[in-house]
Design a protein around this motif. Structure first.
Motif, short mmCIF file in Angstrom:
data_model
loop_
_atom_site.label_atom_id
_atom_site.label_comp_id
_atom_site.label_asym_id
_atom_site.label_seq_id
_atom_site.Cartn_x
_atom_site.Cartn_y
_atom_site.Cartn_z
N THR A 141 109.35 44.98 29.65
CA THR A 141 110.02 45.99 28.82
C THR A 141 111.34 46.41 29.44
O THR A 141 112.37 46.50 28.76
N ILE A 193 119.07 44.92 25.96
CA ILE A 193 119.53 45.73 24.82
C ILE A 193 120.75 46.56 25.23
O ILE A 193 121.71 46.70 24.47
N LEU A 207 105.42 46.42 31.82
CA LEU A 207 106.46 47.37 32.21
C LEU A 207 107.72 46.62 32.65
O LEU A 207 108.84 46.94 32.23
N MET A 266 120.02 37.76 21.23
CA MET A 266 120.94 38.85 21.53
C MET A 266 122.41 38.48 21.48
O MET A 266 123.26 39.28 21.83
N LEU A 299 102.88 57.28 33.88
CA LEU A 299 103.25 56.70 35.17
C LEU A 299 103.06 57.83 36.19
O LEU A 299 102.34 58.78 35.92
N ASP A 300 103.70 57.72 37.31
CA ASP A 300 103.42 58.69 38.37
C ASP A 300 103.70 60.13 37.93
O ASP A 300 102.84 61.00 38.00
N ILE A 324 115.05 46.10 28.03
CA ILE A 324 115.94 47.27 27.89
C ILE A 324 117.31 46.94 28.50
O ILE A 324 118.35 47.30 27.94
N TRP A 348 123.66 44.17 25.35
CA TRP A 348 124.05 43.82 23.98
C TRP A 348 124.73 45.02 23.30
O TRP A 348 125.75 44.86 22.61
N TYR A 373 128.78 47.47 20.34
CA TYR A 373 129.30 48.74 19.84
C TYR A 373 130.47 49.30 20.65
O TYR A 373 131.20 50.14 20.16
N GLY A 376 112.10 56.03 40.66
CA GLY A 376 111.81 57.25 39.90
C GLY A 376 110.54 57.14 39.10
O GLY A 376 109.74 58.09 39.04
N LEU A 377 110.31 55.98 38.46
CA LEU A 377 109.14 55.83 37.59
C LEU A 377 107.85 55.61 38.37
O LEU A 377 106.79 56.09 37.99
N LEU A 378 107.95 54.84 39.44
CA LEU A 378 106.75 54.48 40.22
C LEU A 378 107.00 54.80 41.69
O LEU A 378 107.13 53.89 42.50
N PRO A 379 107.09 56.07 42.04
CA PRO A 379 107.36 56.39 43.44
C PRO A 379 106.20 55.97 44.34
O PRO A 379 105.07 55.84 43.89
N GLU A 438 96.07 51.81 40.37
CA GLU A 438 95.64 52.45 39.12
C GLU A 438 96.21 51.75 37.88
O GLU A 438 95.84 52.09 36.76
N TYR A 439 97.13 50.81 38.09
CA TYR A 439 97.68 50.08 36.95
C TYR A 439 97.19 48.64 36.99
O TYR A 439 97.14 48.02 38.06
N SER A 440 96.88 48.10 35.84
CA SER A 440 96.43 46.70 35.79
C SER A 440 97.65 45.79 35.94
O SER A 440 98.77 46.19 35.62
N VAL A 492 105.88 60.81 35.00
CA VAL A 492 106.41 60.83 33.63
C VAL A 492 105.44 60.07 32.73
O VAL A 492 104.54 59.38 33.20
N PHE A 511 99.55 45.61 32.78
CA PHE A 511 100.38 46.78 32.50
C PHE A 511 101.71 46.68 33.25
O PHE A 511 102.78 46.93 32.68
#
Lengths: 472, 227
Positions: free
Chosen positions: A42, A49, A39, A129, B182-183, A46, A52, A57, A191-194, A30-32, B185, A35
């Motif tokens: 990104t 970041i 992901l 960075m 996403l799935d 992250i 850094w 800090y 967690g994001l893409l089970p 379902e994801y190209s 979230v 995409f």
């Protein structure tokens, strides 16, 4: 510098091509590819970041004090060979690369697109960075080391979570902790893409503990009296691990469907740390069957990350090249041979003059590297024999012929050539259900042939001991 | 005055929570930002530094900051929503002294607690994705401040007096975002711009904090809710 930007531009331009190598997986239909590439990229940024932010800090490190002015400086100045510590460049950077790679791979990208995300993660770190001038060696080590580390940790994380068969449906909390420790970004993407099918294969090897004695000797060449001697008891943990089967037919399987990892960590010489890591990951190749039964050959290309870290000899080597793996059986004996001939894209090894000057007289008040950067060739040869899976004999040699990159020579250093090697001999005998006792010996050698004014030098370190452990 | 403002905000928002039957959605958000000061007072301060330090140039230099926190979205319908956030933010600004080609960066670093409340206009796209714009007032509370001054490759830390900073600021935060499921979230990427209308530095005339940022985050769906 223009070449670096051209490289960056090509990476971005080829993104859709790289992205097309994603394995077919229903869970990501379902994801190209674009995409999933976005992901992964990104998430890699992250992680940049977050690192850094910690530097800027929390520890308030000088190199974290970035601003538009530091970015402008980095974007307009030439890339350099940096002066950072050995451990930072050859342990820290590969791990940083492994985080980029783990983010990319576990978000549904294949090997090659994850490699490009790793390179982009490193380029953006170098340019944007940190306040330090971007460095060529960091880019190479972060990318090559990151891919090697990242793919191995990604796959081992899946093995820990789902088992070697990949059949554990509800992993317990300890499996989650272990998998997350190996590859944090992989756990994030669970967690994001089970539903991602586990990338698990059979894992086999030895885990052992060796108690022994170590001896080190440094001499000028031709060898007169020693100029430095050290010895003492040592305690080392060793892990020899093979993931998957090395015999992968052409067009079948994916990069790192087989990899080998030999690592050791211990204390010796008055509690000094001792680390070794030798890896080889299969990129592609051909399985050839011998004329006799039970003979198989694999010709392929392999990616390597090797690391030696001790008081006398340090080595970091990122290399790639062809290899030959052969297994044969005769009676109760099984014999495996592995031979690799590699191009070392980025090598590093201590300049012992500077290293000991830094220890005895303290380093200069400006940042100055105490090791050389190099490229060259590498030969790795291993003979692994076992009789009825009760008696095991390993004989392994790793040799490196490295040419110091003249432009990278630090202050008070010198160009030249370094020959570095390690010879391992291990004998193990099965004593109980799965308990092994054995003898182990390792010799590390390094001969350095420097340009004027430094004298040629010979370094030797050996350790031997009695080991006990188990096979898995 | 602050109490009255807070009362008005709560009074205006509360009816929407009572009337609507849509769920609240919790999110986590982080961003990398480029904070900088603007204003005639800040420009004049830089001119003053150029004269007193006798350097060739003094150039404004945005520093690099961050935000990290969580948000709560309340949807009135598929088009309108209200989003409140509580954010730890690294803000501030900076300048560079240039003399004979030698650069000396000064990074004025503030750590703030930002509390924006934004109206969100949402446009749904295919595959459950959407684009949106947000804008609304933001309150910033100063938690910590320091200044880092470049000395070659090193940066020396100076602790400025809190008397030089206003402890609280009022401004606006705007965002242009893209959201994709996403799935279980929602992920989102946003381009953000924030500006304070109150003065950040007390003794520098008219000066205002500006922040441009790139944010990413996750929004959690209510249990059983489909994307």
């Amino acid at each position: 510098m223009k070449k670096i930007y051209l490289f960056l531009f090509l990476l971005v331009l080829l993104t859709p091509v790289f992205s097309a190598d994603r394995d077919e997986k229903d869970w990501t239909d379902e994801y190209s590819p674009l995409f999933l590439y976005g992901l992964g990229l990104t998430e890699a940024q992250i992680s940049n970041i977050a690192l850094w932010g910690f530097n800027r800090y929390v520890t308030q490190a000088d190199y974290g004090m970035i601003s538009f002015d530091s970015m402008r400086t980095n974007l307009t100045n030439p890339w350099v060979w940096d002066q950072d510590e050995f451990a930072v460049n050859h342990m820290g950077h590969p791990y940083q690369g492994a985080l980029y790679y783990g983010a990319a791979r576990s978000s549904g990208n294949g090997f090659w697109s994850s490699l490009s995300i790793t390179a982009l993660g490193s380029v953006s770190w170098e340019l944007l960075m940190e306040t330090e001038t971007p460095s060529i060696n960091d880019l190479i080590v972060t990318t090559m080391g990151g891919v090697s580390f990242g793919e191995m940790l990604f796959r081992l994380s899946d093995v820990v979570l789902y088992g070697e068969e990949g059949t554990i449906d509800n992993p317990g909390v300890f499996r989650w902790i272990g998998a997350t420790a190996l590859s944090p970004m992989t756990s994030l993407n669970h967690g994001l893409l089970p539903g991602r099918p586990p990338e698990a294969r059979d894992v086999s090897g030895f885990s052992s503990l060796t108690l022994g004695y170590s001896f080190a000797d440094v001499s000028f060449l031709p060898r007169p009296d020693s100029i430095l001697k050290a010895n003492g008891f040592s305690l080392t943990y060793n892990l020899l691990l093979d993931y998957g089967s090395p015999f992968i037919k052409k067009g079948q399987g994916a990069p790192f469907d087989w990899f080998s990892l030999r690592t050791g960590a211990g204390l010796n010489f008055n509690n000094e740390l001792f680390l070794t890591l030798f890896t080889a990951g299969h990129l592609g190749g051909w399985t050839l069957y011998g004329k006799k039964d039970h003979v198989r050959n694999q010709l392929g290309f392999y990616l390597h990350y090797d690391f030696i870290y001790n008081r006398i000899i340090n080595l970091g080597a990122n290399s790639i090249g062809p290899g030959w793996i052969r297994t044969s059986q005769r009676g109760k004996w099984t014999l495996d041979t592995r031979v690799y001939l590699n191009l070392v894209a980025m090598g590093a090894s201590d300049l012992i003059y500077l290293k000991y000057n830094d220890i005895v007289n303290e380093p200069p008040d400006y940042e100055r590297r105490n090791y050389s950067l190099s490229s060259g060739v590498n030969l790795k040869a291993g003979l692994y024999a076992n009789r009825d899976r009760k008696t095991w004999l390993d004989l392994v040699y790793n040799g490196y012929n490295l040419y110091i990159i003249d432009a990278s020579v630090p202050d008070s250093g010198a160009g030249g050539k370094e020959i570095i090697g390690s010879l391992d001999l291990a004998l193990r005998q099965k004593m109980g259900k799965n308990l092994y006792l054995g003898l182990q010996g390792t010799i590390y050698h390094k001969e350095s042939f420097y340009h004027e004014p430094l004298l040629d030098i010979d370094e030797l370190l050996w350790k031997t001991g009695i080991s006990t452990g188990f096979r898995f | 005055m602050i109490r009255k403002s807070l009362f008005c905000i709560v009074f205006l928002i509360l009816p929407f929570f009572v009337w609507a039957d849509n769920p609240l959605r919790l999110s986590v958000v982080g961003s990398i930002t480029a904070p900088f000061y603007t204003g005639a007072g800040f420009d004049a301060a830089l001119d003053g530094i150029r004269e007193t330090e006798a350097v060739d140039e003094v150039i404004p230099n945005p520093i690099i900051g961050f935000t990290l926190g969580s948000g709560l979205e309340y949807s009135f319908n598929n088009f309108f929503a209200l989003q409140g956030e509580i954010l730890l933010a690294g803000a501030g600004g900076g300048y560079v002294l240039v003399d004979n080609g030698v650069r000396e960066a000064h990074l004025i670093s503030e750590i703030n607690l930002d509390i924006p409340l934004m109206l969100k206009l949402n446009k749904e796209l295919e595959k459950g994705r959407s684009v949106y714009v947000m804008a609304g007032p933001q309150v910033s509370l100063l938690l910590y401040e320091s200044e880092f001054v470049q000395d070659g490759h090193a940066y020396d830390k100076h602790k400025n007096s809190r008397d030089h900073f206003n402890p609280a600021g009022i401004g606006i935060l705007t965002a242009l975002g893209w959201r994709a499921p996403l799935d279980n979230v929602e992920t989102f990427l946003e381009l953000r711009y924030g500006r304070e209308f109150s003065r950040s530095l007390k003794n520098s005339g008219a000066n205002y904090q500006n922040v441009i940022g790139m944010a990413a985050g996750l929004q959690f769906r209510r249990k059983g809710e489909q994307s």
